[in-house]
Design a protein around this motif. Sequence first.
Motif, PDB file in Angstrom:
ATOM      1  N   THR A  48       0.831  -1.200   0.000  1.00 55.53           N
ATOM      2  CA  THR A  48       0.000   0.000   0.000  1.00 55.53           C
ATOM      3  C   THR A  48       0.866   1.251   0.000  1.00 55.53           C
ATOM      4  O   THR A  48       2.022   1.243   0.398  1.00 55.53           O
ATOM      5  N   ALA A  49       0.239   2.269  -0.415  1.00 55.20           N
ATOM      6  CA  ALA A  49       0.920   3.554  -0.480  1.00 55.20           C
ATOM      7  C   ALA A  49       1.308   4.040   0.906  1.00 55.20           C
ATOM      8  O   ALA A  49       2.261   4.813   1.064  1.00 55.20           O
ATOM      9  N   ASP A  50       0.557   3.572   1.917  1.00 54.69           N
ATOM     10  CA  ASP A  50       0.866   4.012   3.281  1.00 54.69           C
ATOM     11  C   ASP A  50       2.271   3.642   3.682  1.00 54.69           C
ATOM     12  O   ASP A  50       2.925   4.357   4.437  1.00 54.69           O
ATOM     13  N   LEU A  51       2.742   2.486   3.185  1.00 55.31           N
ATOM     14  CA  LEU A  51       4.097   2.069   3.534  1.00 55.31           C
ATOM     15  C   LEU A  51       5.126   2.959   2.855  1.00 55.31           C
ATOM     16  O   LEU A  51       6.203   3.194   3.388  1.00 55.31           O
ATOM     17  N   LEU A  52       4.756   3.427   1.671  1.00 57.40           N
ATOM     18  CA  LEU A  52       5.681   4.238   0.893  1.00 57.40           C
ATOM     19  C   LEU A  52       5.636   5.684   1.347  1.00 57.40           C
ATOM     20  O   LEU A  52       6.564   6.447   1.174  1.00 57.40           O
ATOM     21  N   GLY A  53       4.491   6.058   1.924  1.00 57.04           N
ATOM     22  CA  GLY A  53       4.291   7.468   2.261  1.00 57.04           C
ATOM     23  C   GLY A  53       3.861   8.282   1.049  1.00 57.04           C
ATOM     24  O   GLY A  53       3.747   9.500   1.120  1.00 57.04           O
ATOM     25  N   ALA A  54       3.622   7.612  -0.051  1.00 59.03           N
ATOM     26  CA  ALA A  54       3.261   8.315  -1.297  1.00 59.03           C
ATOM     27  C   ALA A  54       2.685   7.293  -2.266  1.00 59.03           C
ATOM     28  O   ALA A  54       2.684   6.103  -1.993  1.00 59.03           O
ATOM     29  N   ASP A  55       2.200   7.819  -3.449  1.00 59.95           N
ATOM     30  CA  ASP A  55       1.749   6.891  -4.498  1.00 59.95           C
ATOM     31  C   ASP A  55       2.947   6.377  -5.284  1.00 59.95           C
ATOM     32  O   ASP A  55       2.983   5.232  -5.702  1.00 59.95           O
ATOM     33  N   TYR A 107       5.068  15.836   4.882  1.00 59.26           N
ATOM     34  CA  TYR A 107       5.303  14.394   4.891  1.00 59.26           C
ATOM     35  C   TYR A 107       4.440  13.728   5.972  1.00 59.26           C
ATOM     36  O   TYR A 107       4.271  14.325   7.044  1.00 59.26           O
ATOM     37  N   PRO A 108       3.889  12.564   5.742  1.00 59.21           N
ATOM     38  CA  PRO A 108       3.908  11.828   4.469  1.00 59.21           C
ATOM     39  C   PRO A 108       2.743  12.239   3.581  1.00 59.21           C
ATOM     40  O   PRO A 108       1.764  12.791   4.075  1.00 59.21           O
ATOM     41  N   LEU A 109       2.831  11.954   2.322  1.00 61.52           N
ATOM     42  CA  LEU A 109       1.731  12.248   1.419  1.00 61.52           C
ATOM     43  C   LEU A 109       0.634  11.196   1.555  1.00 61.52           C
ATOM     44  O   LEU A 109      -0.526  11.472   1.282  1.00 61.52           O
ATOM     45  N   ARG A 110       0.995  10.014   1.929  1.00 60.24           N
ATOM     46  CA  ARG A 110       0.021   8.945   2.223  1.00 60.24           C
ATOM     47  C   ARG A 110       0.426   8.316   3.552  1.00 60.24           C
ATOM     48  O   ARG A 110       1.602   8.315   3.909  1.00 60.24           O
ATOM     49  N   GLY A 111      -0.530   7.738   4.248  1.00 55.66           N
ATOM     50  CA  GLY A 111      -0.223   7.131   5.542  1.00 55.66           C
ATOM     51  C   GLY A 111      -0.053   8.197   6.602  1.00 55.66           C
ATOM     52  O   GLY A 111      -0.409   9.363   6.406  1.00 55.66           O
ATOM     53  N   GLU A 112       0.522   7.837   7.716  1.00 53.81           N
ATOM     54  CA  GLU A 112       0.645   8.777   8.840  1.00 53.81           C
ATOM     55  C   GLU A 112       1.849   8.413   9.699  1.00 53.81           C
ATOM     56  O   GLU A 112       2.368   7.296   9.648  1.00 53.81           O
ATOM     57  N   ILE A 113       2.252   9.398  10.469  1.00 55.97           N
ATOM     58  CA  ILE A 113       3.270   9.160  11.500  1.00 55.97           C
ATOM     59  C   ILE A 113       2.533   9.148  12.837  1.00 55.97           C
ATOM     60  O   ILE A 113       1.773  10.069  13.131  1.00 55.97           O
ATOM     61  N   ARG A 114       2.754   8.095  13.592  1.00 57.83           N
ATOM     62  CA  ARG A 114       2.113   8.030  14.914  1.00 57.83           C
ATOM     63  C   ARG A 114       3.155   8.192  15.998  1.00 57.83           C
ATOM     64  O   ARG A 114       4.229   7.592  15.948  1.00 57.83           O
ATOM     65  N   LEU A 115       2.801   9.025  16.975  1.00 57.25           N
ATOM     66  CA  LEU A 115       3.740   9.382  18.032  1.00 57.25           C
ATOM     67  C   LEU A 115       3.129   9.085  19.392  1.00 57.25           C
ATOM     68  O   LEU A 115       1.924   8.888  19.524  1.00 57.25           O
ATOM     69  N   SER A 116       4.009   9.104  20.381  1.00 53.74           N
ATOM     70  CA  SER A 116       3.537   9.004  21.754  1.00 53.74           C
ATOM     71  C   SER A 116       4.357   9.945  22.590  1.00 53.74           C
ATOM     72  O   SER A 116       5.529  10.220  22.278  1.00 53.74           O
ATOM     73  N   GLU A 117       3.734  10.428  23.659  1.00 53.47           N
ATOM     74  CA  GLU A 117       4.495  11.283  24.584  1.00 53.47           C
ATOM     75  C   GLU A 117       4.930  10.505  25.803  1.00 53.47           C
ATOM     76  O   GLU A 117       5.377  11.084  26.783  1.00 53.47           O
ATOM     77  N   GLU A 118       4.753   9.210  25.721  1.00 51.95           N
ATOM     78  CA  GLU A 118       5.227   8.351  26.812  1.00 51.95           C
ATOM     79  C   GLU A 118       6.256   7.399  26.243  1.00 51.95           C
ATOM     80  O   GLU A 118       6.043   6.824  25.178  1.00 51.95           O
ATOM     81  N   LEU A 119       7.322   7.233  26.976  1.00 54.97           N
ATOM     82  CA  LEU A 119       8.270   6.189  26.598  1.00 54.97           C
ATOM     83  C   LEU A 119       7.695   4.899  27.145  1.00 54.97           C
ATOM     84  O   LEU A 119       7.824   4.583  28.308  1.00 54.97           O
ATOM     85  N   VAL A 176       6.100   5.919  17.121  1.00 49.95           N
ATOM     86  CA  VAL A 176       5.420   4.618  17.236  1.00 49.95           C
ATOM     87  C   VAL A 176       5.401   3.907  15.888  1.00 49.95           C
ATOM     88  O   VAL A 176       5.691   2.733  15.778  1.00 49.95           O
ATOM     89  N   ASP A 177       5.029   4.642  14.853  1.00 53.65           N
ATOM     90  CA  ASP A 177       4.954   4.019  13.533  1.00 53.65           C
ATOM     91  C   ASP A 177       5.031   5.100  12.475  1.00 53.65           C
ATOM     92  O   ASP A 177       4.589   6.235  12.711  1.00 53.65           O
ATOM     93  N   SER A 178       5.565   4.741  11.321  1.00 51.29           N
ATOM     94  CA  SER A 178       5.626   5.707  10.217  1.00 51.29           C
ATOM     95  C   SER A 178       5.853   4.936   8.937  1.00 51.29           C
ATOM     96  O   SER A 178       6.263   3.759   8.980  1.00 51.29           O
ATOM     97  N   PRO A 179       5.622   5.565   7.788  1.00 48.49           N
ATOM     98  CA  PRO A 179       6.034   4.915   6.541  1.00 48.49           C
ATOM     99  C   PRO A 179       7.555   4.736   6.569  1.00 48.49           C
ATOM    100  O   PRO A 179       8.254   5.423   7.325  1.00 48.49           O
ATOM    101  N   GLU A 180       8.055   3.828   5.789  1.00 49.05           N
ATOM    102  CA  GLU A 180       9.505   3.569   5.722  1.00 49.05           C
ATOM    103  C   GLU A 180      10.079   3.239   7.098  1.00 49.05           C
ATOM    104  O   GLU A 180      11.180   3.669   7.441  1.00 49.05           O
ATOM    105  N   SER A 181       9.326   2.505   7.884  1.00 48.25           N
ATOM    106  CA  SER A 181       9.749   2.313   9.281  1.00 48.25           C
ATOM    107  C   SER A 181      10.573   1.052   9.497  1.00 48.25           C
ATOM    108  O   SER A 181      10.827   0.666  10.635  1.00 48.25           O
ATOM    109  N   PHE A 182      10.962   0.389   8.415  1.00 49.33           N
ATOM    110  CA  PHE A 182      11.648  -0.879   8.619  1.00 49.33           C
ATOM    111  C   PHE A 182      13.135  -0.698   8.430  1.00 49.33           C
ATOM    112  O   PHE A 182      13.605  -0.499   7.331  1.00 49.33           O
ATOM    113  N   SER A 183      13.823  -0.743   9.510  1.00 54.79           N
ATOM    114  CA  SER A 183      15.250  -0.472   9.436  1.00 54.79           C
ATOM    115  C   SER A 183      15.980  -1.334  10.443  1.00 54.79           C
ATOM    116  O   SER A 183      15.444  -1.672  11.496  1.00 54.79           O
ATOM    117  N   ARG A 184      17.196  -1.687  10.069  1.00 56.11           N
ATOM    118  CA  ARG A 184      18.037  -2.424  10.999  1.00 56.11           C
ATOM    119  C   ARG A 184      18.423  -1.534  12.173  1.00 56.11           C
ATOM    120  O   ARG A 184      18.770  -2.002  13.235  1.00 56.11           O
TER     121      ARG A 184
END
Lengths: 831, 232
Positions: A48-55, A107-119, A176-184
Motif C-alpha cells: 500500500t501507499a501508506d508504507l511508501l508514504g506516497a503513491d 510528509y507523508p503524502l500517504r499514511g501517517e506518523i504516529r507518536l507518543s508522549e510516553e516512553l 510509534v509508527d511511520s512509513p519507511e519504518s523498517f530499518s536495521r
Amino acid sequence: MLAVKLLLRNWRSGELKLMMVALILAVTVVSGISIFVERLEASMHSQTADLLGADSVLIGPRLKEKAWEAEANKLKILHSNFVRLRSMVYAGDEGSLTSLHIIEQNYPLRGEIRLSEELFELNKLEGKAKKQFIAQGAPNSGEVWAAADFFYLLNIKLGAEIEIGNKKFIVTKVLVDSPESFSRFPIVIINQQDLAATGLIMPGSNVNYRWLLASDDKEKLLNFKTWLKPKLNAHQEISDAHSRNEWLQDTLENSSNLLSFAAVISVLLAGAAISISSRQFVERHTAQVALIKSIGASSNKIRKLYFGQLLLLGAVASVIGLVLGHVLQQMIVGYIVSFYQIDLGSGSIVTYLNSLLSGLVFLFFFAFPPLWHLPEIPPIKILRKDIPVNSVRSVTQVSISAIAVFLLIFLFSGNIELTLKVSVAMIIIALLTVFFARFTLLLSKKLAVKTRGAWRLGLVNLQRRYQHNSLLIAVFSITLMAFVSLSLIRTSYWQDIQNNADQNELNYFIYNVEETDKTDIEKYLADLAIEHEPMTPTIFGRVTKINNQKPSKEQADYYVFSWDVWLTWFDTLPENQPLVAGVWWHELDGVVNENWINVSVREDIAEELHLKIDDMLEFSIGGELQLTKITSIRESNFDSGLNFNFVFQPGAISQYHHIYNLGIQVPPEHKRAILQFGKRHPTITIDSLDAWLVKTKRILEQALDGIFVVLLLTLFCGCLVLLAAVNSSMSTRQKESGLLRAFGSSKQLILGSVWLEFMAVGFISGLVAVIASEVLVFQVQQMMSDIPFQLHLHYWIIVPIISMVFIGLLGVLACKSTISTTPLVVLRDAT
Amino acid sequence: MIKAIKVSKSVKTNEGELTILDSITLDIPVGHSLAITGASGSGKSTLLGILAGLDTPSNGDIFLNKQQITAMDEEGRAKVRADNVGFIFQSFQLLPGLTALENAMLPLELFDNKNAESIAKNYLIKVGLEHRLNHYPQQLSGGEQQRVAIARAFSTRPKILFADEPTGNLDSKTGAKIIDLLFELNKTEHTTLVLVTHEQRLAGYCDHIVAIDAGAVINTADALAENQHASG
C-alpha cells in the motif's frame, strides 16, 4: 440424539478425554500458527501507499531538477522531499548508529506518523504504545522524534539532549509508527530545515534521496511519470510499490518457517496421541459393538453412532481449539513483533474457518482409520472372543499419518523443497529410533538374565512392550530435538558468533572518511596504538552493460545493476583475496588504456554473471559512463576485512570525489575513544560488530521466544502421547501388577521396574535427540554462516539425564494407579 | 418359534476341516424353554449363536419366528434380532461407562423408544434394583450385574430370550436367585427361552433339554425336564 448421549456417557467415563485434549491441542497449534502466518504475510507483502508514504517515489542519489518540480506543480501533483542516511547520534558518552529520516512539513503524502508522549514499556501482546496520536507535520526545528529502541540503546529519556552531526537536538516524542519504518537501525526523524546545520551531507556522502509523489488523479500522475522517466540517469528510478525491507522480510520469514516447523512437530505428536487414543477406544468398544449388534443394531446404525460421536467431538474440539489458537497467535505476535513495532493486519475469516475445519481433518487422518472397521465387527464376537476382528494395519495407519504430516508440512511451508528436507529429517529420526530401540532390546535381553528384582523386571518390560516403547522413543526424540536445537541455536550458536567475532581481527568499521579527515584519523589511531591496513578509497557506481549489452530481465535484479555499490582501487593485492584468474596490475603493461579502464572482479559476481577475463563492463559513476575491461578475478573471501565487488586499476577513477573506509580491531579500553572521535567528525559513520551482535542477539531472542511458546505445546503433545501409550497398555499393566502382588511382590519392586522402564526410554530419547540436534544445528549454521562443526559435549550429558528423569517421572505418575491399588481389585477389574 | 433343520458348522484349521456342529435339528414351540447342555467345547455356545442369528451355519436352515434367517444377510438378521430377540450373557456384558439404568435403557434407546427410561426403570424395580439405578457396574456385585442384564434383556419385550451360561460367573446361592428371577420373568413375559448351561440343575428347570457332545445331539429330554421340575 443417541450419539450425543453416548458421547456424554463415554466422556463421563474418561475414555475420550485424551483424544479430546489431543484434538484441541492440534487445532490450537494449527489455528494459532495459520492465523499468525497469514497476518505476517499480509503485512510483509503489503504494497500500500501508506508504507511508501506516497503513491510513487523517485529514488536516487541526486536531487531532482527544478524543472521537474515546476511540472509537478503545474499538474497539481503533491510532492515532498525525503532524505535518509545512516548517521551516528550521540547522547553524552553514548553513541548509536541510526537511520536518520529528514522530512518536510507535508510528509507523508500517504499514511501517517504516529507518536507518543510516553516512553512506553513495550506491551508484550502487540508492542504498541498505549497512548498514540497522529503527527501534524514535521518536528520543530531543534527537535527529533525517535523510535523506542533508540532510547534503550542510548539509555536516555524523553526530553534528553542529543547530538547529530554539528547540531544539538531535544528528543520530544517517541515514534510509534511511520512509513519507511523498517530499518536495521533505530529511526530518528528531524526537520529538513535542520539538515544543513548538522553538516552531515558532503559531496559523495551515502545519502538516500526520495522525491515523494501523490495525486488523487491517477492519470495525471501516470502522465507525469511518463514525462519524467526519460530524464532520469542510471542511478535514479521511480518506484510504485514497496515491499518490506528485505532484511526484515527475511528475518520474519525465517521466524515464520521455524514456527511452522515447530507447529508441524506439535501436530505430528498430537496426531500420534489421537491415533493411539482412537485405537484404544476401538479395543475397548469392540465388545460393546458386538453387544449392540447382537441386540439388533445394523452396521449403518453403528457407523452413525460412532462416527457421529467423533464428529461431534471434533466440532467441539475445533471451537475450543480455535479460541485457544487465537490467544496463542496473539502471544506469538507479542513476542516476535514487539521489537519491530509493526502493525500486522488481521487474520481473514477464511483462515479462521479453515482452522475450524482442521479438527475434522485431524479426525479423518488420525482417528477414523482405526475406527473404520468397528461397524463390521461380527455379532458372534459377543459369544466367541477368539473370533478375529478386522482392523487397520499399523503400516496403513502409519502411511496415512505420514501423508497427513507431509501435507501439513507443505501447507505450512508452501515449499516443496523444505517439505522434502523436513520429511527426510523425520525419516532419519525414525531410523535412528529403530536402531537404538533394537539395540536396547538386545542389550536388555542380555542384561535381564544377569540381573534380579526391579532391574530384571524393568528390562523384561522394555522387551515386552517393545513397540510402545519404540513409539515413545520416537516421540520424545522429536520433541527433545526441537528443544535442544532451539537451545543450541539460541545460546551455543550465539556463543559461536561471539567467539568468532572475538577471534576476528576487525570489530569496528569506519565509513565516510573524507580526504580532509584522513590524516586526523590516522594520527588518532596511531596515538591509540591501533594498527590498521591502509585506508581504502571508495566511490559509488553501478554496472550498466556487459559486453555492450544491457542486462537481461533476470540479471537486472542482481544488485550490481540495481544498486550503487562501492568501487575502489589499490596497488597491492591483499593476501586474503588471491587471484583465481587473470593477472594483477603489475603484470599488465602499466599503461592505463584510454579506451577502457582495467578492473578486477570478485569471484562470486563473475560466477553469477558468467564473466571472464577480457569481458567489457560499463559502469555509471555519478551519472558518467565508464568502460572497463576485466583483467583479473579475485577469490570471494569474507573472513577478514572488506572484499570489494570491483577493484579498479589505481589512478583510473581517482578524479571522482571519494571517501575512505577501514576496518580496525579496537580493544575494549579504546571503544569509548573511538566514539569520541566520531563525535568530533560527524560525517563519519562508525559501525561496530558489538552493536551488530547486540541487535542480532535481541532479534534472535525475540523471534525464538515466540517459537519457545509453540515448543512448550510440542512438549505437552509429547506428554499426551506418553499418556495415551500408557493408557492403552493399562489393562495389561494392571494384570501383571495384580499377579505379581498376589504372588508376593512388593510395591517397591513394581515401582522400581516402572521407573527403570521409563528411565531407559527417557535416556535413549535424550541421546537420539542430541545426535539429531547436532546434525540439524550444524546444517542451520552452515546456511546462516560458515561456522565449523563442533560438538556441544555438555548437551550430550545433560539432555539424556534430564530426559531420563523427566520421562521416568511422567511414566511413574501415569502408571501410579496400577502400583497402588490392591491385588484383589486389580485382578477383579482386569478380567 | 425356533426351528433348526440339519444345521452344521465347520471351520478350516491347519489340520484340516473341523466340525463344530453336525446336522442338528430342533423345533422349539412358542413359550417353551430349551436347555442346551454339554461339556466344555461341545459346541453349545456355537449352536446358541447360530440359533440367535449371530452367526451363520455352514449347512442347514434356521427359522426364527417363521423367518428364514439363514437366507438373510447380516443386516436382515440384525432386523430379526431387533424385533424378536433378547440376550443374557455369562459375563453380563454391561457397558462400564453406563449406570445400571442407562445399561437397561440401551436397547430401547437404540430403537428410539421414547419411554426408554420409564420402561427400563420398571424392569430394574422388578429385578429388585430400585436403589441401584445410578450405580455403575463396577459398584455392583456379580448378582446385581446379572440382574441389570436381565432387566436389559426383558425391557424390549423380546419374543425369544437367549441366555449363555447365565449363572456361570456366580456362586450357587446367587445363581439360584438369578435362575428364579429369570424363569419368573420368562413366565410373566411369555418369552421362548433358550439357554446354554453345563449345570444339570438349571437345565432341569426347562421344558426341553438337548445334550450335545462333539457337535452332535446325543440326547433329548422332555419328560425328564418336566419330572425334575415337578419334583424340584
